[in-house]
Design an enzyme around this catalytic site. Structure first.
Site, PDB file in Angstrom:
ATOM      1  N   GLY A  39       0.835  -1.210   0.000  1.00  0.00           N
ATOM      2  CA  GLY A  39       0.000   0.000   0.000  1.00  0.00           C
ATOM      3  C   GLY A  39       0.862   1.249   0.000  1.00  0.00           C
ATOM      4  N   TYR A  48     -14.978  -1.116   9.685  1.00  0.00           N
ATOM      5  CA  TYR A  48     -13.580  -0.675   9.806  1.00  0.00           C
ATOM      6  C   TYR A  48     -13.041  -1.057  11.186  1.00  0.00           C
ATOM      7  CZ  TYR A  48      -9.677   2.720   9.785  1.00  0.00           C
ATOM      8  OH  TYR A  48      -8.450   3.326   9.848  1.00  0.00           O
TER       9      TYR A  48
HETATM   10  C1  AKB Z   1     -10.540   7.318   9.394  1.00  0.00           C
HETATM   11  O1  AKB Z   1     -11.079   8.394   9.698  1.00  0.00           O
HETATM   12  O2  AKB Z   1     -11.142   6.363   8.890  1.00  0.00           O
HETATM   13  C2  AKB Z   1      -9.068   7.142   9.693  1.00  0.00           C
HETATM   14  C3  AKB Z   1      -8.832   6.618  11.067  1.00  0.00           C
HETATM   15  C4  AKB Z   1      -8.980   7.471  12.238  1.00  0.00           C
HETATM   16  O3  AKB Z   1      -8.525   5.466  11.216  1.00  0.00           O
HETATM   17  N1  AKB Z   1      -8.392   8.396   9.524  1.00  0.00           N
END
Ligand code: AKB
Length: 320
Positions: free
Chosen positions: A8, A143
């Protein structure tokens, strides 16, 4: 750390970390791993080797490790939080499947692995202020789910197979070099781009939304220092809280106005990003990183703001 593979390498962190490590690892190779459609260009291409390394294809990771006798892999392949919500299956495939591929190659070939975690690994039931190192991690975003899984899987590989896995939980990262894409904290980058170019800014998060943020030079130093830390001092591995500043949109807006008095911001809320931000901590406690590997940030909001504005104006050829 001598020969390094960055998976990446053309992304927000990767493009800057590759250059930093090429200066740092003199005499070794720092390989910029990229995917089709995101090939390195300019100085990133010219200053060292690069190779196609798609994290979903373990044979490509292994080929790069063999070719360049890689001892350390920086795994920076990920979808950021807001984009990941739109593509949860892909977020899992890259974030967890890709990490598994990386760890397996590392296990077979004896590499150390750095995989960033995030403030996104926490959720609504986590204490929001001065969030401790070891606490509840029940994120509600895909995430966050991939980040917690990544922390656990990396610790498992360290315990079970002796793979030297280490990591930090990055706050929102702010930089004038490569723009981020699809994060919840990105407003804190976009606001500087608008101010430096004399444009008004529409803020997607409401006043009072506090999150930890960090200037990129501090983040890059953290990524290097954690991999070079004395392992005998590390009680934690995956992943360390690190922090340097916490602010809400009003605070960064007034700080920028001290340098750009005519700058104007109004609110145009993005409900997805607001919900994600509300579930994340307001600030992290980074005592363990300070104690175990001497972590210390150098930039505060004032120093970062000055540097961002100077460099963005240079980038856009604007004389203040
Ligand atoms: C996001 O906002 O997704 C990233 C993080 C804080 O992991 N910058």
């Amino acid at each position: 750390m001598k020969n390094v593979l960055i998976v990446g390498a053309t992304g927000q962190i990767g493009s800057e970390l590759t250059m930093r490590l090429r200066e740092h690892c003199k005499g070794g190779d720092v390989v910029a791993g990229f995917i089709k459609g995101a090939e390195p260009k300019g100085i990133l291409l010219e200053s060292g080797p690069s190779m196609e390394v798609d994290i979903t294809r373990p044979e490509q990771i292994a080929a790069a490790v063999d070719k360049y006798k890689v001892d350390t892999i920086y795994n920076l392949a990920a979808l950021l939080s807001a984009v990941a919500e739109a593509k949860p299956q892909l977020a899992w495939k890259i974030g967890v499947g890709g990490l598994y591929n990386t760890l397996e190659v590392a296990r077979e070939k004896g590499c150390a692995v750095f995989t960033p975690s995030s403030i996104g690994s926490f959720g609504p039931s986590t204490p929001h202020d001065k969030t401790p190192q070891d606490t509840v991690q029940r994120p509600e975003t895909i995430y966050g789910v991939t980040k917690v899984t990544g922390e656990l899987l990396s610790d498992y590989y360290a315990r079970r197979f002796g793979v030297d896995t280490r990591s930090v939980r990055f706050p929102g990262l702010i930089s004038y070099t490569t723009p981020p894409g699809g994060g919840t904290t990105d407003y804190a980058v976009d606001i500087y781009y608008a101010a430096a170019q004399g444009k008004d800014f529409k803020c997607p998060l409401k006043p009072g939304t506090f999150m930890d943020m960090m200037y990129m030079p501090d983040a890059l130093r953290a990524a290097v220092e954690i991999m070079e830390a004395n392992p005998d001092r590390l009680h934690h591995r995956n992943s360390f809280n690190i922090a340097s500043m916490s602010f809400d949109p009003e605070i960064i807006y007034s700080k920028i106005r001290e340098h750009v008095p005519g700058f104007k911001m109004e609110y145009e809320l993005d409900p997805l990003r607001q919900a994600i931000a509300d579930s994340w901590p307001n600030s992290l406690d980074d005592t363990c990183a300070r104690e175990e590997w001497d972590w210390k940030p150098e930039y505060d909001l004032e120093a970062m703001t000055k540097d961002m504005l100077v460099n963005l104006r240079k980038k856009f050829g604007i004389t203040a």
